[in-house]
Design a protein around this motif. Structure first.
Motif, mmCIF file in Angstrom:
data_model
loop_
_atom_site.group_PDB
_atom_site.id
_atom_site.type_symbol
_atom_site.label_atom_id
_atom_site.label_comp_id
_atom_site.label_asym_id
_atom_site.label_seq_id
_atom_site.Cartn_x
_atom_site.Cartn_y
_atom_site.Cartn_z
ATOM 1 N N THR A 148 -36.001 -32.809 3.463
ATOM 2 C CA THR A 148 -36.770 -31.697 4.007
ATOM 3 C C THR A 148 -36.477 -30.402 3.529
ATOM 4 O O THR A 148 -35.429 -30.012 3.132
ATOM 5 N N GLY A 149 -37.426 -29.458 3.599
ATOM 6 C CA GLY A 149 -37.039 -28.186 3.431
ATOM 7 C C GLY A 149 -37.067 -27.292 4.423
ATOM 8 O O GLY A 149 -36.941 -25.990 4.534
ATOM 9 N N THR A 150 -37.147 -27.834 5.652
ATOM 10 C CA THR A 150 -37.258 -27.096 7.212
ATOM 11 C C THR A 150 -36.029 -27.839 7.985
ATOM 12 O O THR A 150 -36.032 -29.024 7.803
ATOM 13 N N PHE A 151 -35.459 -27.131 8.585
ATOM 14 C CA PHE A 151 -34.231 -27.623 9.379
ATOM 15 C C PHE A 151 -34.424 -27.198 10.690
ATOM 16 O O PHE A 151 -33.517 -26.852 11.583
ATOM 17 N N ASP A 152 -35.610 -27.355 11.366
ATOM 18 C CA ASP A 152 -35.817 -27.275 12.839
ATOM 19 C C ASP A 152 -35.424 -28.797 13.430
ATOM 20 O O ASP A 152 -34.895 -29.585 12.718
ATOM 21 N N GLU A 153 -35.960 -28.882 14.694
ATOM 22 C CA GLU A 153 -35.291 -30.044 15.064
ATOM 23 C C GLU A 153 -35.911 -31.496 14.271
ATOM 24 O O GLU A 153 -35.434 -32.500 14.121
ATOM 25 N N ALA A 154 -37.324 -31.450 14.034
ATOM 26 C CA ALA A 154 -37.790 -32.492 13.205
ATOM 27 C C ALA A 154 -37.158 -32.456 11.742
ATOM 28 O O ALA A 154 -36.860 -33.682 11.415
ATOM 29 N N GLY A 155 -36.915 -31.555 11.205
ATOM 30 C CA GLY A 155 -36.346 -31.402 10.156
ATOM 31 C C GLY A 155 -34.877 -31.882 9.946
ATOM 32 O O GLY A 155 -34.770 -32.676 8.900
ATOM 33 N N LEU A 156 -34.181 -31.580 10.828
ATOM 34 C CA LEU A 156 -32.830 -32.045 10.944
ATOM 35 C C LEU A 156 -32.879 -33.579 11.214
ATOM 36 O O LEU A 156 -32.019 -34.312 10.684
ATOM 37 N N ARG A 157 -33.613 -34.004 12.155
ATOM 38 C CA ARG A 157 -33.530 -35.612 12.475
ATOM 39 C C ARG A 157 -34.082 -36.269 10.993
ATOM 40 O O ARG A 157 -33.523 -37.205 10.911
ATOM 41 N N ARG A 158 -35.092 -35.718 10.424
ATOM 42 C CA ARG A 158 -35.332 -36.412 9.192
ATOM 43 C C ARG A 158 -34.267 -36.474 8.153
ATOM 44 O O ARG A 158 -33.965 -37.293 7.611
ATOM 45 N N ALA A 159 -33.767 -35.503 8.059
ATOM 46 C CA ALA A 159 -32.693 -35.144 7.071
ATOM 47 C C ALA A 159 -31.307 -36.061 7.326
ATOM 48 O O ALA A 159 -30.773 -36.690 6.631
ATOM 49 N N ILE A 160 -30.828 -35.845 8.550
ATOM 50 C CA ILE A 160 -29.914 -36.725 9.121
ATOM 51 C C ILE A 160 -30.081 -37.971 9.214
ATOM 52 O O ILE A 160 -29.208 -38.929 8.883
ATOM 53 N N GLU A 161 -30.892 -38.468 9.680
ATOM 54 C CA GLU A 161 -31.350 -40.050 9.849
ATOM 55 C C GLU A 161 -31.816 -40.547 8.502
ATOM 56 O O GLU A 161 -31.151 -41.497 8.046
ATOM 57 N N GLY A 162 -32.131 -39.800 7.515
ATOM 58 C CA GLY A 162 -32.519 -40.291 6.180
ATOM 59 C C GLY A 162 -31.118 -40.487 5.312
ATOM 60 O O GLY A 162 -30.951 -41.341 4.613
ATOM 61 N N THR A 163 -30.084 -39.307 5.718
ATOM 62 C CA THR A 163 -28.981 -39.608 4.861
ATOM 63 C C THR A 163 -28.119 -40.707 5.398
ATOM 64 O O THR A 163 -27.430 -41.533 4.526
ATOM 65 N N LYS A 164 -28.024 -40.788 6.727
ATOM 66 C CA LYS A 164 -27.447 -42.024 7.392
ATOM 67 C C LYS A 164 -28.081 -43.525 6.787
ATOM 68 O O LYS A 164 -27.247 -44.413 6.298
ATOM 69 N N GLN A 165 -29.506 -43.552 6.734
ATOM 70 C CA GLN A 165 -29.894 -44.855 6.257
ATOM 71 C C GLN A 165 -29.559 -45.011 5.013
ATOM 72 O O GLN A 165 -29.626 -46.152 4.673
ATOM 73 N N ALA A 166 -29.737 -43.936 4.193
ATOM 74 C CA ALA A 166 -29.260 -44.315 2.684
ATOM 75 C C ALA A 166 -28.116 -44.749 2.371
ATOM 76 O O ALA A 166 -27.614 -45.316 1.085
ATOM 77 N N GLY A 167 -26.923 -44.631 3.450
ATOM 78 C CA GLY A 167 -25.530 -45.066 3.353
ATOM 79 C C GLY A 167 -24.631 -44.147 2.840
ATOM 80 O O GLY A 167 -23.412 -44.357 2.551
ATOM 81 N N PHE A 168 -25.065 -42.835 3.232
ATOM 82 C CA PHE A 168 -24.022 -41.636 2.954
ATOM 83 C C PHE A 168 -23.238 -41.519 4.078
ATOM 84 O O PHE A 168 -23.526 -41.871 4.908
ATOM 85 N N ASP A 169 -22.161 -40.690 3.560
ATOM 86 C CA ASP A 169 -20.843 -40.354 4.784
ATOM 87 C C ASP A 169 -21.148 -39.038 5.351
ATOM 88 O O ASP A 169 -20.629 -38.841 6.334
ATOM 89 N N LEU A 170 -21.834 -38.346 4.512
ATOM 90 C CA LEU A 170 -21.783 -36.869 4.915
ATOM 91 C C LEU A 170 -23.295 -36.349 4.557
ATOM 92 O O LEU A 170 -23.903 -36.805 3.474
ATOM 93 N N ILE A 171 -23.626 -35.318 5.015
ATOM 94 C CA ILE A 171 -24.770 -34.543 4.850
ATOM 95 C C ILE A 171 -24.410 -33.001 4.517
ATOM 96 O O ILE A 171 -23.634 -32.320 5.221
ATOM 97 N N GLU A 172 -25.075 -32.253 3.464
ATOM 98 C CA GLU A 172 -24.777 -30.954 3.169
ATOM 99 C C GLU A 172 -26.060 -30.025 3.708
ATOM 100 O O GLU A 172 -27.102 -30.735 3.415
#
Length: 290
Positions: free
Chosen positions: A11-35
């Protein structure tokens, strides 16, 4: 190693919807960490981000690139002060989220400069980073300075250049290597890792291919790079970074120089990157069996 993904993969935005997309996408892909890039430090809700991260059992770091208005290498004290204030806000966000690293181009503006950095500008940056490192340490955070190419900073562009800069800096400040930038500026992918690690300064790594697309489809010598990381026993964050205007805004695409897209599907790209990095690390580990 701690394998992560940059939030701009999703995502290019980090409001509530953007954070959810980025955090859940990172977790689903199998990563340990998000920057998480702190592009809007004033409006960023780090408490919300922290709750989402805990819900997804995901680690976090944060990054940003300074602007001309917050450039620590400026000879204008007001601009330097604005940069320090910005980075102090970012330290607050990192602490609130439960992270322990603030990295990126946090020592100068991120962009092409028309001339070399001045001695006074370098001194200003060193003094500011030293002061910020002390404040970061109070919060259990360390700073890591990203080595970027000549079109994104005029302070240093190689690992050895970063080490020379840090000779004038006090505190726990590390070097942040990025394979995309190394592919432009370094002579190879082996020696810089050894140089920086031998100085005790290797603290953060970005993984990106030469065109910022799918890993392994460009010209970056990942086999040598991961072999070097294994040689020096690096066990810190290794974070995948890639950009596409299919995800980020037109304004941010222009800032990042995304003139052509090499991918459209964030989830497929991220899952591939997670597998690629973990396979590369495992392959190096098998060398001990030879």
């Amino acid at each position: 190693m701690i394998i992560g993904a940059h939030g701009l993969v999703f995502t290019g935005t980090f409001d509530e919807a953007g954070l959810r997309r980025a955090i859940e996408g990172t977790k689903q892909a199998g990563f340990d960490l998000i920057e998480i890039p702190l592009m809007d430090a004033e409006g960023f809700d780090s408490a919300l981000a922290g709750r989402m991260l805990r819900d997804n059992d995901l680690g976090v770091t944060a990054s940003l690139g300074l602007t001309p208005a917050t450039d620590l290498t400026s000879e204008d004290p007001a601009v330097v002060a604005a940069g320090v204030a910005m980075l102090e806000r970012c330290l607050h966000h990192v602490a609130t989220m439960g992270g322990d690293v603030l990295c990126g181009v946090i020592y100068s503006a991120m962009g092409k400069y028309p001339a070399p950095a001045t001695s006074r500008g370098i001194d200003n940056s060193r003094q500011a980073i030293s002061g910020l490192a002390a404040k970061a340490a109070e919060r259990g955070i360390r700073l890591s300075l990203e080595v970027v190419n000549r079109y994104e900073s005029n302070v240093f562009n190689t690992g050895r250049g970063a080490l020379r800069f840090l000779e004038g800096v006090t505190g726990d400040v590390s070097v942040h290597l990025d394979t995309y930038h190394m592919n432009i500026e370094e002579s190879d992918f082996f020696q810089p890792v050894h140089d920086v690690a031998a100085a005790g300064r290797l603290g953060y790594v970005h993984i990106g291919d030469s065109h910022r697309g799918y890993l392994g489809t460009g010209t970056v010598d990942f086999a040598t790079f991961f072999r070097a990381l294994g040689d020096v026993g690096y066990d810190g964050p290794v974070v995948f970074e890639s950009f596409s205007s299919a995800v980020v805004s037109a304004e941010l695409s222009n800032t990042l120089g995304i003139w052509r897209n090499l991918w459209q599907d964030s989830d497929d790209l991220a899952a591939h990157a997670n597998r690629y990095i973990r396979d590369a690390v495992h392959a190096v580990q098998t060398i001990d069996l030879h």
